[in-house]
Design a protein around this motif. Structure first.
Motif, PDB file in Angstrom:
ATOM      1  N   TYR A   9     -10.209   5.933   7.259  1.00 27.41           N
ATOM      2  CA  TYR A   9     -10.199   7.210   6.529  1.00 27.41           C
ATOM      3  C   TYR A   9     -11.624   7.679   6.237  1.00 27.41           C
ATOM      4  O   TYR A   9     -11.911   8.871   6.282  1.00 27.41           O
ATOM      5  CB  TYR A   9      -9.404   7.076   5.227  1.00 27.41           C
ATOM      6  CG  TYR A   9      -7.925   6.971   5.460  1.00 27.41           C
ATOM      7  CD1 TYR A   9      -7.167   8.107   5.753  1.00 27.41           C
ATOM      8  CD2 TYR A   9      -7.275   5.751   5.423  1.00 27.41           C
ATOM      9  CE1 TYR A   9      -5.809   8.025   5.992  1.00 27.41           C
ATOM     10  CE2 TYR A   9      -5.909   5.652   5.659  1.00 27.41           C
ATOM     11  CZ  TYR A   9      -5.183   6.790   5.945  1.00 27.41           C
ATOM     12  OH  TYR A   9      -3.844   6.709   6.187  1.00 27.41           O
ATOM     13  N   HIS A  21       1.623   4.466  -2.899  1.00 30.49           N
ATOM     14  CA  HIS A  21       1.701   5.933  -2.842  1.00 30.49           C
ATOM     15  C   HIS A  21       2.898   6.459  -3.645  1.00 30.49           C
ATOM     16  O   HIS A  21       2.801   7.489  -4.314  1.00 30.49           O
ATOM     17  CB  HIS A  21       1.810   6.411  -1.384  1.00 30.49           C
ATOM     18  CG  HIS A  21       0.520   6.321  -0.625  1.00 30.49           C
ATOM     19  ND1 HIS A  21      -0.654   6.877  -1.084  1.00 30.49           N
ATOM     20  CD2 HIS A  21       0.221   5.742   0.571  1.00 30.49           C
ATOM     21  CE1 HIS A  21      -1.630   6.642  -0.205  1.00 30.49           C
ATOM     22  NE2 HIS A  21      -1.125   5.953   0.802  1.00 30.49           N
ATOM     23  N   HIS A  37       0.845  -1.200   0.000  1.00 34.56           N
ATOM     24  CA  HIS A  37       0.000   0.000   0.000  1.00 34.56           C
ATOM     25  C   HIS A  37       0.882   1.252   0.000  1.00 34.56           C
ATOM     26  O   HIS A  37       0.634   2.195  -0.775  1.00 34.56           O
ATOM     27  CB  HIS A  37      -0.929  -0.006   1.218  1.00 34.56           C
ATOM     28  CG  HIS A  37      -1.648   1.285   1.436  1.00 34.56           C
ATOM     29  ND1 HIS A  37      -2.903   1.548   0.914  1.00 34.56           N
ATOM     30  CD2 HIS A  37      -1.269   2.424   2.097  1.00 34.56           C
ATOM     31  CE1 HIS A  37      -3.255   2.780   1.254  1.00 34.56           C
ATOM     32  NE2 HIS A  37      -2.297   3.336   1.970  1.00 34.56           N
ATOM     33  N   GLU A  38       1.904   1.260   0.855  1.00 30.15           N
ATOM     34  CA  GLU A  38       2.802   2.429   0.903  1.00 30.15           C
ATOM     35  C   GLU A  38       3.563   2.567  -0.412  1.00 30.15           C
ATOM     36  O   GLU A  38       3.757   3.689  -0.900  1.00 30.15           O
ATOM     37  CB  GLU A  38       3.769   2.327   2.090  1.00 30.15           C
ATOM     38  CG  GLU A  38       3.112   2.211   3.471  1.00 30.15           C
ATOM     39  CD  GLU A  38       2.014   3.246   3.723  1.00 30.15           C
ATOM     40  OE1 GLU A  38       2.038   4.323   3.113  1.00 30.15           O
ATOM     41  OE2 GLU A  38       1.111   2.965   4.527  1.00 30.15           O
ATOM     42  N   GLU A  75      -6.124   7.082  -0.954  1.00 30.48           N
ATOM     43  CA  GLU A  75      -5.920   5.857  -0.170  1.00 30.48           C
ATOM     44  C   GLU A  75      -6.473   4.628  -0.885  1.00 30.48           C
ATOM     45  O   GLU A  75      -5.833   3.575  -0.930  1.00 30.48           O
ATOM     46  CB  GLU A  75      -6.561   5.998   1.215  1.00 30.48           C
ATOM     47  CG  GLU A  75      -5.879   7.025   2.112  1.00 30.48           C
ATOM     48  CD  GLU A  75      -4.401   6.726   2.306  1.00 30.48           C
ATOM     49  OE1 GLU A  75      -4.025   5.536   2.364  1.00 30.48           O
ATOM     50  OE2 GLU A  75      -3.604   7.669   2.367  1.00 30.48           O
TER      51      GLU A  75
HETATM   52 ZN    ZN Z   1      -2.023   5.297   2.519  1.00 28.25          ZN
END
Ligand code: ZN
Length: 234
Positions: free
Chosen positions: A211, A111, A107-108, A176
Motif C-alpha cells: 500500500y 476492517h 486483518h480483514e 490498513e
Molecule cells: Zn486491509
C-alpha cells in the motif's frame, strides 16, 4: 503543442520513463516481498484453529457478531466488503490454520471492527469511494482531450481528478495499518503463541508495504503531471 511525454504519444520523456521504471520496481519488489513472507509463514502452523475460526472469535469479541465470513476465489484476494458487511477469505486463509492465514483473516476482521467502532479514517475513505470511482475512470480521458485540444482547463481538471485518487491512496494507509494493529493486538490478547504474534506482524508489515508503494507511485505520478503542466505554461 505542450510536451506531455512518453505514455501519451507525444514523444519520449526521460522523466516519464524514470517514473515508469521506479513504479515497476517498487511494485514488483513489494509484491515479491509479500509473496515470499506469506509463503514462509503459511508453512508455520498456528494454534490449531483456522483463519475463519480466529476471525470469528475476534469479530465476536468486538461486538461484530453479525458480520459474515464467506469464501472468495484466488490467492491473497481476501477483503472486507462493507456493502454486505462480510469478510471474504480465500480458501487457504478461510480453512487453513497457518500463522499467515490467521494474520490475514484477523486483518480483514480488523476492517469490520473499524466500521463497527466508527473509526474516523475508515469513514473518510468510504466517503471518497464514489468520487474516486468517477475520477479514476475519467481523468485519463479528460487529460488526453486537454492535451489533444490544447485546452489548459481540461488538463487542470484531469489533474484535480487524479489528485482524488492520490488522496484516496494516502487515506488508505492509516486504515490498513490500523486494521493490522487491531489484528496483532487481538492475536496477542487472545493468548496465542508468541510465534503467531511475530508471524502476524511480519506478514501484515509486508502487506502494508504494498500500500505504501502504491501511494508513493501515485504521488510521484501527480508530481510529474504537475511538473509537466508547469513547464508547458512557460
Ligand atoms: Zn486491509
Amino acid at each position: 503543442m505542450p510536451y506531455y511525454g512518453f505514455g501519451y504519444g507525444f514523444g519520449i520523456d526521460p522523466a516519464y520513463l524514470l517514473l515508469v521504471v521506479v513504479s515497476l520496481v517498487l511494485g514488483m519488489a513489494t509484491q515479491g516481498y509479500i509473496n515470499s513472507t506469506y509463503r514462509t509463514w503459511s508453512k508455520v502452523k498456528g494454534d490449531g484453529a483456522s483463519g475463519a475460526d480466529v476471525a470469528r472469535r475476534m469479530l465476536d469479541a468486538n461486538g461484530c457478531g453479525r458480520v459474515g465470513i464467506k469464501s472468495t476465489a484466488g490467492h491473497l484476494t481476501d477483503h472486507y466488503d462493507p456493502r454486505d458487511n462480510s469478510l471474504y477469505l480465500s480458501g487457504e486463509n478461510l480453512s487453513g490454520g497457518s500463522v499467515a492465514s490467521i494474520a490475514v483473516a484477523c486483518h480483514e476482521a480488523g476492517h469490520a471492527v473499524q466500521r463497527q467502532s466508527g473509526y474516523f479514517m475508515m469513514r473518510v475513505r468510504s466517503a471518497l469511494v464514489p468520487v474516486v470511482n468517477l475520477s479514476q475512470s475519467m481523468w485519463m480521458l479528460v487529460f488526453i482531450m486537454g492535451v489533444a485540444l490544447n485546452i489548459a482547463g481540461l488538463t487542470t481538471l484531469a489533474i484535480v481528478l487524479f489528485a482524488f485518487s492520490v488522496l484516496f491512496q494516502i487515506v488508505t494507509l492509516p486504515v490498513e495499518l490500523d486494521a493490522s494493529r487491531r489484528a496483532v493486538d487481538y492475536i496477542r490478547a487472545s493468548g496465542m503463541s508468541e510465534l503467531n504474534v511475530r508471524g502476524a506482524r511480519k506478514v501484515l508489515t509486508a502487506a502494508a508495504l504494498t500500500y505504501v508503494a502504491a501511494a508513493l507511485t501515485s504521488i510521484l505520478q501527480l508530481v510529474y503531471l504537475l511538473g509537466r503542466t508547469d513547464r508547458s505554461r512557460d
